[in-house]
Design an enzyme around this catalytic site. Structure first.
Site, PDB file in Angstrom:
ATOM      1  CB  CYS A  88      -4.200  -3.858  -4.967  1.00 40.22           C
ATOM      2  SG  CYS A  88      -3.819  -2.397  -3.983  1.00 40.22           S
ATOM      3  CG  HIS A 129       0.816  -2.260  -7.725  1.00 35.16           C
ATOM      4  ND1 HIS A 129      -0.206  -2.971  -8.295  1.00 35.16           N
ATOM      5  CD2 HIS A 129       0.357  -1.846  -6.515  1.00 35.16           C
ATOM      6  CE1 HIS A 129      -1.249  -2.974  -7.466  1.00 35.16           C
ATOM      7  NE2 HIS A 129      -0.921  -2.303  -6.365  1.00 35.16           N
ATOM      8  CD  GLU A 130       2.997  -0.843  -4.032  1.00 35.52           C
ATOM      9  OE1 GLU A 130       2.145  -0.041  -3.596  1.00 35.52           O
ATOM     10  OE2 GLU A 130       2.759  -2.052  -4.158  1.00 35.52           O
ATOM     11  CG  HIS A 133      -1.161   2.397  -4.737  1.00 40.21           C
ATOM     12  ND1 HIS A 133      -2.485   2.497  -4.407  1.00 40.21           N
ATOM     13  CD2 HIS A 133      -0.905   1.065  -4.837  1.00 40.21           C
ATOM     14  CE1 HIS A 133      -3.019   1.294  -4.303  1.00 40.21           C
ATOM     15  NE2 HIS A 133      -2.088   0.409  -4.578  1.00 40.21           N
TER      16      HIS A 133
END
Length: 139
Positions: A88, A129-130, A133
């Site tokens: 990241c 993954h996003e 976040h």
């Protein structure tokens, strides 16, 4: 406009606020910042540029590598769990994490119309993954 990458773990751990009309400049900045870091990054969430909103941008391999944007993404279904290692821009090094080979996502497009789509493979992994976040989860 390209923005600096946020590295504060306390900020990155805060769940994002819903995005809405008026957040288009943040989305543009997110795309510009992703484009500027494309040699080492395939996706970004708004908190990575210091904005606590649920907006993601990612390289969509199914669209020939074009950068796509989602507002308020929510993964509604997933299958095909596997372990992988991810890096990241906001963190140093790589970490092990669980991902899914196929996901379904509810989100809003740039006009804030509700959408639903299915993603597989590498693009699905990027989106997961996003979305993490957006939920304040960092690997």
């Amino acid at each position: 406009m390209q923005r600096p990458i946020m590295t504060s773990r306390s900020f990155l751990r805060m769940p994002g606020e819903p995005a809405g009309p008026g957040d288009e400049n943040t989305a543009r900045d997110l795309v510009d910042t992703l484009e500027a870091n494309r040699s080492r990054c395939v996706g970004m969430a708004a908190n990575m540029i210091g904005v606590n909103k649920r907006i993601i941008a990612f390289v969509d391999e199914d669209l020939g590598g074009r950068i796509s944007v989602m507002y308020n993404p929510n993964i509604t279904s997933c299958d095909g769990a596997f372990e992988t290692e991810e890096g990241c821009l906001s963190l140093t090094g790589e970490r092990r994490t669980m991902r899914y080979r196929r996901i379904e996502v509810d989100f809003e497009d740039r006009r804030f119309h509700a959408r639903h789509a299915t993603f597989t493979g590498w693009t699905a992994q990027i989106i997961q993954h996003e979305v993490d976040h957006c939920n304040g989860i960092i690997i």
